[in-house]
Design an enzyme around this catalytic site. Structure first.
Site, PDB file in Angstrom:
ATOM      1  N   LYS A 221      32.577 -14.339 -71.418  1.00 34.00           N
ATOM      2  CA  LYS A 221      32.661 -12.937 -70.574  1.00 34.00           C
ATOM      3  C   LYS A 221      33.251 -11.849 -71.344  1.00 34.00           C
ATOM      4  CE  LYS A 221      35.461 -15.721 -67.943  1.00 34.00           C
ATOM      5  NZ  LYS A 221      34.713 -15.629 -66.561  1.00 34.00           N
ATOM      6  N   ARG A 222      33.168 -10.771 -70.753  1.00 32.04           N
ATOM      7  CA  ARG A 222      33.615  -9.710 -71.624  1.00 32.04           C
ATOM      8  C   ARG A 222      35.115  -9.731 -71.918  1.00 32.04           C
ATOM      9  NH1 ARG A 222      30.243  -5.050 -72.350  1.00 32.04           N
ATOM     10  NH2 ARG A 222      32.254  -3.985 -73.152  1.00 32.04           N
TER      11      ARG A 222
ATOM     12  N   LYS B 193      27.232 -20.531 -63.099  1.00 36.48           N
ATOM     13  CA  LYS B 193      26.341 -21.133 -64.003  1.00 36.48           C
ATOM     14  C   LYS B 193      27.077 -22.256 -64.920  1.00 36.48           C
ATOM     15  CE  LYS B 193      25.107 -16.454 -65.274  1.00 36.48           C
ATOM     16  NZ  LYS B 193      25.425 -15.065 -65.765  1.00 36.48           N
TER      17      LYS B 193
END
Ligand code: 475
Length: 805
Positions: free
Chosen positions: A533-534, A643
């Site tokens: 993720k960021r 996901k």
């Protein structure tokens, strides 16, 4: 569509010859990709035209999803899958002695977004087409996507992403649909003879907005929707006085994507970008509508416009402008139409991300839009000050403190406002939009995010997909709720072993990929512990890092534990110094661990550079553990959590965002929860009694780990280690990393223990896969369709399962 392998081979050879005047044996992977993409596009053309024609003929109500970011991922494989010809094409390529995966990998991944918000927009495009909803995207065709990340000596460096270097075969330029967008100048309002107001613009900078359309192919249903991306060009008859500099300034508008995730840069060019694609979109929607209608009266029955965060919130005053100035609709009627058409999703509670624009900048760049915002502001105050009082209305009016406040404007001008997971939607009502919730309670609702299992399982995780087909049939490919059938096999020892074997195969594949890309050998038998993720302080990659340092020290003391491979993928905004320091320390720790023979048998850390959609497709299928460890109350939803769950990874999570729903879906035994709750954190804030130093002083493990940041034990990180240490201890640890450290370690220890029982682990993985279907974006867009856009949802039907808590 129907296509035999033989037909495909003939048509493919033919296309390659037409394009390159050479036999396929002579072509590079890039050329083979181009030929295959163009052939695929030729298959899409007819259903694309048909869909458009059908919507027009049947006057279907259309949804327009306005988003400043779209992250579609590579399109070739997903288009072939959705057309229903992926197997035939792959078989044909193999017969020609070509490698499908090599050809697919030649496609550039359009990085036209930063992270969650952009990826969600693209998941929705895929989902709307797949459920047969008339949904179109409206965005920007950035010349350069999100920067490419590389590491030099462990530091992030940013390289330009020239993603269109080889062209973009999926787009078609519609120069006949171009519109003009006006900036600057001044406006004159003059009553005309017919009694309408005439709006005359003087001295404006005009920009030509040229649309490029990209087909959004539905899954096995013949539907092809449209993603329209706008490019800025100089006006055609610009005249002799038009300088090169002026041309340059225009081209700049769609040149680069702002690389700040969850942050508001406040730059004029960004404001230009926002108005550019918003105005172009509104103008083209109205123009299309007016081709077949004499007035705008029925517009709101045929069009829904969704504002993806506030970046396109100018759609509200822009539609008002077009309705009043061009279509001569009066204010009240225009406002009625606008409210009915517009809806808005908020994606973040972080105050630094809430968009505000200085009035000087806004009114100078968009004088007519500013006038309309002033009038919205005036009428809002007039309507609600009597009931709610001056003080409250001053806090939430569109204009205040010398600023245009976009979240307030978006809420006031939309009939629906939603957050993206139940906790987030509740916090919107409680904090960020609390006062507006008092006035418009009926507008607020929740729509939990979703993902597309087509990309993440059918394409990304083929071994799992095949195993599922064998065990429960293929119905899950159409309706992911059918994954629930897996529950029947919870005691099927053979199947559980197969599930583990599938994971093992995916881990070997990822190990190969890691070796090829960063030349690091990893042990495929290790526990693959993933955080992708960021890079952001609230997402707490730092907590994960402190956990790694604790493991390092324990192993140094002689403790044995199952080997863990920690895999990170994360870009930091180029100006986000603290995030970049964390990356540097991570890379230093990775080196330290790797070069220590006492430790490397038990622990390894890999930070993969340039994380994006394509890399996610490789990492997710191989994950054993999914780290979703944000400070409770900060992560609006998260989507990588969904996901990874669908790939059978166990979630290690705080009670934040959609983690809470994942927990409700799989049950407490099939997820590992730790840490402070949002309520507990709110309590600390209210009382003002959080003291991070207390945790440091009480917990010897934490003490030892933090000292490592400053005692020279990690080579090469003097200032970075010190800055992080200070943030945690001198500046009181804004994100409660230290408070959650102990429970984080305990949760990790439970996972280590569980991993010793592969069958039990597999059972939990099974439950996660089985319950992941509810997070399909197909269901999410159907809920938007029913409850917000008022369009009729079609197949496949949601079974009504409510995940909205
Ligand atoms: C949330 N991006 C995730 C995801 O809803 C959530 C903001 C300002 C400027 C540029 N980009 C942004 C975001 O705010 C963003 O991506 N938010 C994310 O949206 C989809 O799952 O929790 O952080």
């Amino acid at each position: 569509m129907a296509l035999t392998k033989e037909q495909f081979i003939t048509e493919f050879k033919d296309m390659a010859l037409k394009l390159y005047a050479a036999p396929i044996e002579d072509l590079s992977s890039q050329q083979l990709y181009q030929a295959l993409a163009l052939l695929t596009r030729s298959y899409i053309a007819q259903p694309w035209a048909n869909t458009k024609e059908r919507y027009d003929e049947e006057e279907t109500k259309q949804v327009f999803y306005f988003s400043i970011e779209f992250l579609p991922g590579r399109l070739l494989q997903s288009n072939l899958l959705n057309l229903g010809i992926l197997d035939e094409v792959e078989a044909g390529l193999e017969e020609l002695d070509l490698h499908p995966q090599k050809i697919f990998a030649a496609e550039a991944d359009p990085g036209l977004g930063n992270g969650g918000l952009g990826r969600l927009a693209s998941a929705f495009m895929d989902a709307m087409a797949s459920v047969g909803m008339a949904g179109n995207g409206n965005g920007i065709r950035y010349q350069y996507g999100l920067f490419k990340q590389a590491f030099v000596n462990g530091y992030q460096v940013e390289l330009p992403d020239d993603w269109m270097r080889n062209g973009f075969p999926w787009e078609t330029r519609k120069e006949n649909r171009a519109v003009t967008v006006k900036f600057g100048g001044w406006v004159e309002l003059r009553p005309s003879r017919s009694g309408h107001l005439r709006v005359i613009y003087h001295n404006t900078d005009d920009v030509l907005a040229v649309p490029y359309d990209v087909a959004m192919v539905g899954y096995h249903n013949g539907v092809v929707n449209n993603l329209r991306l706008w490019s800025a060009e100089a006006p055609i008859n610009a005249g002799p006085h038009f300088t090169l500099e002026q041309r340059e300034r225009i081209n700049q508008i769609t040149q680069i994507l702002y690389p700040d995730d969850s942050d508001n840069a406040g730059k004029e060019l960004r404001l230009r970008q926002e108005y550019f694609f918003t105005s172009a979109g509104i103008q083209s929607i109205v123009r299309h509508y007016r081709r077949t209608h004499n007035s705008m009266a029925g517009f709101a029955d045929r069009v829904a416009i969704h504002i993806n965060d506030t970046h396109p919130a100018m759609a509200i005053p822009e539609l008002m402008r077009v309705l009043m100035d061009d279509e001569h609709v009066g204010w009240d009627e225009a406002w009625r139409i606008t409210l009915k058409v517009m809806s808005y999703t908020n994606h973040t509670l972080l105050s630094e991300a809430l968009e505000v624009w200085p009035i000087d900048m806004f009114s100078g760049l968009l004088p007519r839009i500013y006038q309309i915002v002033q009038e919205i502001d005036r009428r809002f105050r007039l309507a609600f000050v009597p009931q709610f009082g001056q003080a409250m209305i001053d806090r939430i009016a569109p204009l205040g403190n010398g600023q245009v406040r976009m979240a307030y404007l978006a809420t006031i001008g939309s009939h629906a406002v939603n957050g993206v997971a139940p906790l987030h939607s509740e916090l919107l009502k409680k904090d960020v939009l609390h006062d507006l919730f008092q006035i418009f309670p009926e507008r607020f609702n929740n729509k939990t995010n979703g993902i597309t299992p087509r990309r993440w399982i059918q394409i990304g995780d083929r071994p799992l997909a095949h195993l599922l087909d064998k065990k429960i049939g293929t119905a899950w490919r159409q309706n992911p709720l059918a994954l629930r059938k897996l529950h029947d096999y919870i005691d099927d020892t053979r199947f559980l072993a197969d599930l583990n074997a599938t994971k093992a195969e995916n881990k070997r594949e990822l190990a190969k990929y890691i070796d090829q890309t960063v030349h690091v050998k990893v042990d495929p038998d290790a526990i693959f512990d993933v955080q992708i993720k960021r890079l952001h302080a609230y997402k707490r990659q730092l907590l994960h890092l402190l956990g790694i340092l604790d493991a390092y020290l324990a192993i140094k003391r002689g403790e044995k534990r199952p080997k863990r491979l920690h895999i990170f993928g994360a870009k930091a905004a180029p100006s986000y110094v603290y995030a970049k320091e964390i990356i540097k320390v991570m890379n230093a720790v990775a080196d330290m661990v790797d070069s220590d023979p006492d430790v490397s048998p038990y622990l390894q850390v890999v930070f993969l550079p340039n994380y994006g959609v394509s890399m996610a497709e490789k990492i997710i299928p191989a994950a054993d553990i999914s780290e979703q460890i944000s400070t409770a109350g900060k992560e609006a939803s998260g989507t990588s959590n969904m996901k990874l769950m669908s790939a059978g990874a166990l979630t290690l999570a705080t009670l934040d965002g959609a983690n809470i729903e994942i927990k409700n879906a799989v049950g407490d035994d099939n997820i590992e929860i730790f840490g402070l709750t949002e309520k507990e954190i709110a309590g600390y804030y209210q009382r003002g009694d959080y003291r991070s130093r207390d945790f440091y002083e009480k917990d010897p493990r934490l003490h030892a780990v933090l000292d490592m940041l400053v005692n020279g034990k990690i080579p090469g990180i003097e200032t970075e280690g010190r800055d992080i240490y200070n943030a945690l201890l001198m500046y009181n640890d804004e994100y409660f990393v230290l408070a959650d450290f102990e429970s984080y370690l305990a949760a990790n220890a439970r996972l280590d223990k569980l991993y010793q029982q592969p069958e039990l682990w597999a059972k939990k993985a099974l439950v996660n896969i089985a319950e992941s279907g509810r997070f399909s974006a197909d269901f999410t867009v159907q809920r938007y369709g029913r409850e917000i856009w008022h369009v009729v949802p079609q197949t496949p039907e949601d079974d009504g399962t409510d995940t909205e808590g």
